[in-house]
Write an enzyme that holds these catalytic residues in place. Structure first.
Site, PDB file in Angstrom:
ATOM      1  N   ILE A  62       0.837  -1.196   0.000  1.00 39.42           N
ATOM      2  CA  ILE A  62       0.000   0.000   0.000  1.00 39.42           C
ATOM      3  C   ILE A  62       0.878   1.253   0.000  1.00 39.42           C
ATOM      4  CG2 ILE A  62      -0.220   0.114   2.530  1.00 39.42           C
ATOM      5  CD1 ILE A  62      -3.234   0.853   2.056  1.00 39.42           C
ATOM      6  N   CYS A  63       0.339   2.330  -0.541  1.00 46.19           N
ATOM      7  CA  CYS A  63       1.004   3.634  -0.511  1.00 46.19           C
ATOM      8  C   CYS A  63      -0.086   4.694  -0.332  1.00 46.19           C
ATOM      9  CB  CYS A  63       1.831   3.875  -1.780  1.00 46.19           C
ATOM     10  SG  CYS A  63       0.858   4.027  -3.284  1.00 46.19           S
ATOM     11  N   ARG A  64       0.123   5.883  -0.813  1.00 48.95           N
ATOM     12  CA  ARG A  64      -0.869   6.947  -0.664  1.00 48.95           C
ATOM     13  C   ARG A  64      -2.061   6.733  -1.596  1.00 48.95           C
ATOM     14  NH1 ARG A  64      -1.846  11.804  -3.177  1.00 48.95           N
ATOM     15  NH2 ARG A  64      -2.942  13.321  -1.900  1.00 48.95           N
ATOM     16  N   MET A  90      -3.897   4.689   0.777  1.00 50.69           N
ATOM     17  CA  MET A  90      -4.394   5.280   2.018  1.00 50.69           C
ATOM     18  C   MET A  90      -5.511   6.297   1.763  1.00 50.69           C
ATOM     19  SD  MET A  90      -3.006   3.762   4.554  1.00 50.69           S
ATOM     20  CE  MET A  90      -3.537   4.851   5.878  1.00 50.69           C
TER      21      MET A  90
END
Length: 98
Positions: A62-64, A90
């Site tokens: 996962i990232c932004r 996110m």
């Protein structure tokens, strides 16, 4: 082809199973808030640290927003790791943030 999972499906799966989550945002972003149980593996450090990951483990990345995690998944998959990109990152996460 990179495996991916919609954010809502990822959230539901987390409720029923302990998942190994890699957050590839930079440390300052991770400190500002992340998915519970996520480990911080910044994309900028991944090339030098990926060998510490276990090839028998399934990782959710996962990232932004999902772009960096897609890049990380492509890299890690090429190295023989079992990875799934969390689409929406996110920004789409509706669960608890710690």
């Amino acid at each position: 082809m990179i495996n991916s999972i919609e954010n809502d499906d990822f959230y539901k799966k987390m409720q029923n199973k302990k998942l190994t989550v890699l957050d590839v945002r930079e440390k300052v972003e991770f400190i500002d808030g992340h998915v519970p149980m996520a480990q911080n593996w910044p994309l900028s450090e991944l090339a030098e640290k990926y060998s510490k990951l276990d090839t028998s483990t399934s990782y959710y990345v996962i990232c932004r927003s999902g772009a960096r995690s897609a890049n990380a998944c492509a890299f890690l998959q090429d190295k023989g790791l079992n990875v799934t990109n969390v689409t929406g990152g996110m920004l789409a996460w509706k669960g608890e943030v710690i």
